[in-house]
Design an enzyme around this catalytic site. Structure first.
Site, PDB file in Angstrom:
ATOM      1  N   ASP A  39      52.612  42.922  42.737  1.00  0.00           N
ATOM      2  CA  ASP A  39      51.505  42.607  43.426  1.00  0.00           C
ATOM      3  C   ASP A  39      50.845  43.992  44.350  1.00  0.00           C
ATOM      4  O   ASP A  39      51.373  45.114  43.795  1.00  0.00           O
ATOM      5  CB  ASP A  39      51.797  41.461  44.467  1.00  0.00           C
ATOM      6  CG  ASP A  39      50.597  40.576  44.847  1.00  0.00           C
ATOM      7  OD1 ASP A  39      49.504  40.997  44.545  1.00  0.00           O
ATOM      8  OD2 ASP A  39      50.761  39.520  44.972  1.00  0.00           O
TER       9      ASP A  39
ATOM     10  N   ASP B 193      42.490  36.015  43.095  1.00  0.00           N
ATOM     11  CA  ASP B 193      43.008  34.815  42.800  1.00  0.00           C
ATOM     12  C   ASP B 193      42.264  33.662  42.415  1.00  0.00           C
ATOM     13  O   ASP B 193      41.233  33.762  42.898  1.00  0.00           O
ATOM     14  CB  ASP B 193      43.937  34.547  43.770  1.00  0.00           C
ATOM     15  CG  ASP B 193      45.127  35.671  44.137  1.00  0.00           C
ATOM     16  OD1 ASP B 193      45.529  36.549  43.392  1.00  0.00           O
ATOM     17  OD2 ASP B 193      45.846  35.273  45.168  1.00  0.00           O
TER      18      ASP B 193
END
Length: 471
Positions: free
Chosen positions: A149, A209
């Site tokens: 991430d 996202d």
């Protein structure tokens, strides 16, 4: 009022030939599996992973290709005195090696998570500056996949070069362990990842996202339209928002390195059946990873029958690895409650000489839509055999598992799973070469030169076809 967009792109050699050397030999087709984040977030445990894997296997989904079980954030309790990551003993009492061994013994692959920052997105220890220790931790625990991430990155972004080197550090560390580990970047497309990702990774997120909304705008996902170089990716991005950002990026993906449009929202939230079909079809068509984001113990029959649609999965797993291209896009006047409304046509070549075609209706009403061979084979020269041939049309959703059968499978009727395609026994490539009907859908007609392919597409829905040279 209509606005029209027609794509004329300079295609890279990767896009033309579908060939990209995988930097580590992995990712020859887009990865398939399950990730806990969309449904469970930090509520993770050893039991959740192992029970989910057992359920995926029982449902026949493992043998359709969903083999990566990916543990997302919140699994760690810190570092030991030697600086190595430590798994939370309350959540994982037997350790990560036990989880890996259980999954491997049942023919799954094990994925874990970290961040290229001081902390992970949920505030657990990150791997920035600790790449070698953490890569060795993953290798020691027999991990097969790393989702990496972008949170708490200490401001180390702003140019492609800065981000490239930050993510390359973990790529080098993983390779140094000697264990093959699929490397999945999750840096939200920041700093034009699609230009440099394939040299160091197997897939890369290209946007903020996803959320289980088809068109709804959200201020937390500030970029829309075709803003592929978004300076603040955000999150809660709708399916159409992400798809439109991905439209120009296909030329930078291929075998060994894939644009990742984020996990699948099929069975998550309140998408309609038509929206779920369109979502799954388009992710498959642009060769995004197919990662289940739902609770597989709580799937409704219609969502299960989407995840198990072999004819659509075969498009995603096609061995030439060329993502489909958006050929045209119109805005339409019948906008939905959020003021969104558009229609699109996408097309892409397949390994065996077939072609995949999608007519996507992002408007608020069912409508007639059409296309022609000239549009489908938009890169072909006039007089090309593709334009002068007749093509058989196969509806890729026509042989979908009915809800009664899907309910029987969900009810643990193992006999019912016998109808499903088994890619463990026979790869999608081999099944296509042997004309396995489950991989082609149903023939509904033919398209000859100068003719028009006409269909009716539901609101927020899709018509999805495989074209084959007429027999």
């Amino acid at each position: 009022m209509f606005a029209f967009y027609f794509l004329t792109a300079c295609i890279s050699l990767k896009g033309v030939f579908g060939v990209s050397p995988s930097y580590n030999g992995l990712g020859l087709t887009p990865q398939m599996g399950w990730d806990n984040w969309n449904t469970f977030a930090c509520d993770v445990s050893e039991q959740l992973l192992l029970d989910t894997a057992d359920r995926i296997s029982d449902l026949g989904l493992k043998d359709m290709g969903y083999k990566y079980i990916i543990l997302d954030d919140c699994w760690s309790s810190g570092r030991d005195s030697d600086g190595f990551l430590v798994a939370d003993e309350q959540k994982f009492p037997n350790g990560m090696g036990h989880v890996a061994d259980h999954l491997h013994n049942n023919s799954f692959l094990f994925g874990m998570y970290s961040s290229a920052g001081e902390y992970t997105c949920a505030g657990y220890p990150g791997s920035l500056g600790r790449e070698e220790e953490d890569a060795q931790f993953f290798a020691n625990n027999r991990v097969d996949y790393l989702k990496y991430d972008n949170c708490y990155n200490k401001g180390q972004f702003g140019t492609p070069e800065i981000s490239y080197h930050r993510y390359k550090a973990m790529s080098d560390a993983l390779n140094k362990t000697g264990r093959p580990i699929f490397y999945s970047l999750c840096n939200w497309g920041q700093d034009l990842t699609f230009y440099w990702g394939s040299g160091i990774a197997n897939s890369w997120r290209m946007s903020g996202d996803v959320t289980a909304e088809f068109t709804r705008p959200d201020s937390r996902c500030p970029c829309d339209g075709d803003e592929y170089d978004c300076k603040y990716a955000g999150f809660h991005c709708s399916i159409m928002n992400i798809l439109n950002k991905a439209a120009p990026m296909g030329q930078n993906a291929g075998v060994g390195g894939w644009n990742d449009l984020d996990n699948l929202e099929v069975g998550v939230g309140n998408l309609t059946d038509d929206e779920e079909k369109a979502h799954f079809s388009m992710w498959a068509m642009v060769k995004s990873p197919l990662i289940i984001g739902a609770n597989v113990n709580n799937l409704k029959a219609s969502s299960y029958s989407i995840y198990s649609q072999a004819s659509v999965i075969a498009i995603n797993q096609d061995s030439n690895g060329i993502p489909a291209t958006r050929v045209w896009r119109y805005y339409v006047s019948d906008t939905d409650e959020y003021g969104q409304g558009e229609i699109q046509m996408w097309s892409g070549p397949l390994d065996n000489g077939d072609q995949v075609v999608a007519l996507l209706n992002g408007g608020s009403v069912s409508r007639p839509m059409n296309t022609t061979l000239e549009e489908i084979f938009f890169d072909s020269n006039l007089g090309s055999k593709k334009l002068t041939s007749t093509w058989d049309i196969y509806d890729l959703w026509a042989n979908r598992v009915d809800n009664s059968t899907a309910s029987a499978i969900l009810g643990r009727n193992k006999t019912a799973t016998g109808i499903l395609y088994n890619a463990t026994e026979q790869s999608y490539k081999d099944g296509l070469s042997k004309n396995d009907t489950r991989l082609f859908g149903q023939k509904i007609g033919s398209l000859s030169p100068n003719a028009i392919l006409n269909t009716t597409v539901p609101a927020h829905g899709i018509a999805f076809y495989r074209l084959r040279p007429s027999s």
